[in-house]
Design an enzyme around this catalytic site. Sequence first.
Site, PDB file in Angstrom:
ATOM      1  N   GLY A 224     -33.075 -19.242  53.181  1.00  8.96           N
ATOM      2  CA  GLY A 224     -31.970 -20.078  53.625  1.00  8.96           C
ATOM      3  C   GLY A 224     -32.233 -21.570  53.646  1.00  8.96           C
ATOM      4  O   GLY A 224     -31.352 -22.343  54.039  1.00  8.96           O
ATOM      5  N   PRO A 267     -37.581 -17.607  50.455  1.00  7.44           N
ATOM      6  CA  PRO A 267     -36.647 -18.556  49.829  1.00  7.44           C
ATOM      7  C   PRO A 267     -36.151 -18.085  48.462  1.00  7.44           C
ATOM      8  O   PRO A 267     -36.911 -17.492  47.697  1.00  7.44           O
ATOM      9  CB  PRO A 267     -37.491 -19.830  49.672  1.00  7.44           C
ATOM     10  CG  PRO A 267     -38.906 -19.364  49.650  1.00  7.44           C
ATOM     11  CD  PRO A 267     -38.979 -18.064  50.407  1.00  7.44           C
ATOM     12  N   CYS A 336      -8.060 -17.973  33.029  1.00  7.54           N
ATOM     13  CA  CYS A 336      -6.674 -17.909  33.468  1.00  7.54           C
ATOM     14  C   CYS A 336      -6.634 -17.763  34.970  1.00  7.54           C
ATOM     15  O   CYS A 336      -6.451 -16.660  35.507  1.00  7.54           O
ATOM     16  CB  CYS A 336      -5.983 -16.728  32.811  1.00  7.54           C
ATOM     17  SG  CYS A 336      -5.676 -17.054  31.105  1.00  7.54           S
ATOM     18  N   GLU A 337      -6.830 -18.861  35.651  1.00  6.58           N
ATOM     19  CA  GLU A 337      -6.935 -18.841  37.105  1.00  6.58           C
ATOM     20  C   GLU A 337      -6.897 -20.304  37.562  1.00  6.58           C
ATOM     21  O   GLU A 337      -7.731 -21.102  37.133  1.00  6.58           O
ATOM     22  CB  GLU A 337      -8.288 -18.202  37.469  1.00  6.58           C
ATOM     23  CG  GLU A 337      -8.630 -18.155  38.902  1.00  6.58           C
ATOM     24  CD  GLU A 337      -8.285 -16.816  39.539  1.00  6.58           C
ATOM     25  OE1 GLU A 337      -8.287 -15.786  38.836  1.00  6.58           O
ATOM     26  OE2 GLU A 337      -8.017 -16.822  40.739  1.00  6.58           O
TER      27      GLU A 337
HETATM   28  N1  LLP Z   1     -33.455 -13.081  52.372  1.00 13.62           N
HETATM   29  C1  LLP Z   1     -32.336 -12.398  52.640  1.00 13.62           C
HETATM   30  C2  LLP Z   1     -32.414 -11.172  53.413  1.00 13.62           C
HETATM   31  C3  LLP Z   1     -31.098 -12.861  52.175  1.00 13.62           C
HETATM   32  O1  LLP Z   1     -29.993 -12.184  52.460  1.00 13.62           O
HETATM   33  C4  LLP Z   1     -31.042 -14.045  51.401  1.00 13.62           C
HETATM   34  C5  LLP Z   1     -29.773 -14.545  50.876  1.00 13.62           C
HETATM   35  C6  LLP Z   1     -32.243 -14.724  51.132  1.00 13.62           C
HETATM   36  C7  LLP Z   1     -33.435 -14.219  51.640  1.00 13.62           C
HETATM   37  C8  LLP Z   1     -32.312 -15.978  50.311  1.00 13.62           C
HETATM   38  O2  LLP Z   1     -31.576 -17.017  50.843  1.00 13.62           O
HETATM   39  P1  LLP Z   1     -31.643 -18.455  50.114  1.00 13.62           P
HETATM   40  O3  LLP Z   1     -33.035 -18.989  50.295  1.00 13.62           O
HETATM   41  O4  LLP Z   1     -31.335 -18.238  48.683  1.00 13.62           O
HETATM   42  O5  LLP Z   1     -30.596 -19.260  50.791  1.00 13.62           O
HETATM   43  N2  LLP Z   1     -24.230 -16.163  46.936  1.00 13.62           N
HETATM   44  C9  LLP Z   1     -24.392 -17.168  47.969  1.00 13.62           C
HETATM   45  C10 LLP Z   1     -25.693 -17.012  48.698  1.00 13.62           C
HETATM   46  C11 LLP Z   1     -25.852 -15.694  49.379  1.00 13.62           C
HETATM   47  C12 LLP Z   1     -27.175 -15.565  50.035  1.00 13.62           C
HETATM   48  C13 LLP Z   1     -27.388 -14.183  50.505  1.00 13.62           C
HETATM   49  N3  LLP Z   1     -28.672 -13.933  51.055  1.00 13.62           N
HETATM   50  C14 LLP Z   1     -24.293 -18.557  47.346  1.00 13.62           C
HETATM   51  O6  LLP Z   1     -24.091 -18.645  46.144  1.00 13.62           O
HETATM   52  O7  LLP Z   1     -24.360 -19.546  48.053  1.00 13.62           O
END
Ligand code: LLP
Length: 406
Positions: A224, A267, A336-337
Amino acid sequence: MNYKELKRKYGTPLYIYDVNKIKDIISAYKNNFQSGKFETEIIYASKAFNIKEMLRLIKNEGLSLDVVSLGELYTATKIGFPMERIYFHGNNKTEEELRFAIEYNVGIFVIDNLSELRKLSILSKELQKKSSIYIRLNVGVEAHTHKYIVTSHIDSKFGVLYGSEEYKQMLQLIETCEQIELKGLHCHIGSQIFELNPYDIVIEKLTTIVQDFPYPLSINLGGGFGAFYTQADHVIPYERVAKHLIQRMEEELEKKKLRIQKLSIEPGRSIVGEAGRTLYTLGSTKQTPNRLYYFVDGGMTDNIRPALYQAIYAADVVGKEKEIKNKMVTIAGKCCESGDILVENILLPEAQEGDLLVTYSTGAYGYAMSSNYNKACTPAVVFVEDGQDKLVVRRQSMEELIEREI
Ligand code: LLP
């Protein structure tokens, strides 16, 4: 980057990744996420971008891997990713997925709920294998981010509430099932987070919870960490993020006179986001009463994030980066959106049909969330390292687009 040459070789739309950038970010994490008090582990959340070449890179860099589906796991098996370094996530792993993962000796199952734990224990017995698990906890911490990306409010579909009846039953089952070994606790509080405070709270909570157990568990803080898209994003350097988490954990353990086995982070976006960009060709332009549109040859099919999350991207007209940006433009795709907009209201120089446009920071959840809407073919992916480009995903062909159709 020689965009014209890349377009000549591979066509557009095209996903381009700067491998040096990815490696620099990985080093920033690796060099600073270390402790003398406990083991540490960096797990790449492959949902952000899971293709074979990316997984090879992660394998060679010595990171571990988070997968959330059979598809992601299968890709990892195909490049010989060490199974013991794989964390299998997901809130609803199917029997097929669990079976495959058990048979392939996946390192850790991150268990989301009681019914999943029951399935795993039954299958582990049947296949006569021991399964190591982390419990994914919902500790009620939610970080400030887009509401679709939040994953830890009280009614979240992810994780089990600490102290709930379900949680207690999970612990009972773990105690009585020889096939299941509880190794740690996991928590993921959201995505694109630009503060460290929510993680401090999680560290405080999880270190309190590990005291319930008679032996040292491991703690996984999830991912995150906010990544750079535009000037509005105040990224905390990853060196600092890593150091801070280690330091906070060491302090908390000292304070509570505790020991943990291992601390991990997961990450995804921050490792690949900024390293990726997408190259388009400008088709037509259109002036409506209130808007000047630049229409490109891709769109929501290669980047759904603006339409889905109102995500904002920076862009340039290739070769005109230094020219005066005096046109307020909306870059739209060819789907088309009406919502098929890549960048709304951005200042760019005047551009002509045939010019190339590049959008930045599309490396995470771009290719990963691409679709074949309107029967668009998935673009190719190119890795560039030390000035050398390498095709790592071929553009989808028309034949491939319909090959499963009977
Ligand atoms: N660990 C778990 C359990 C997760 O659910 C996620 C992301 C991560 C790690 C990695 O998080 P990151 O470091 O990438 O923020 N599709 C959305 C993001 C969904 C994230 C879901 N989980 C977007 O495009 O912003």
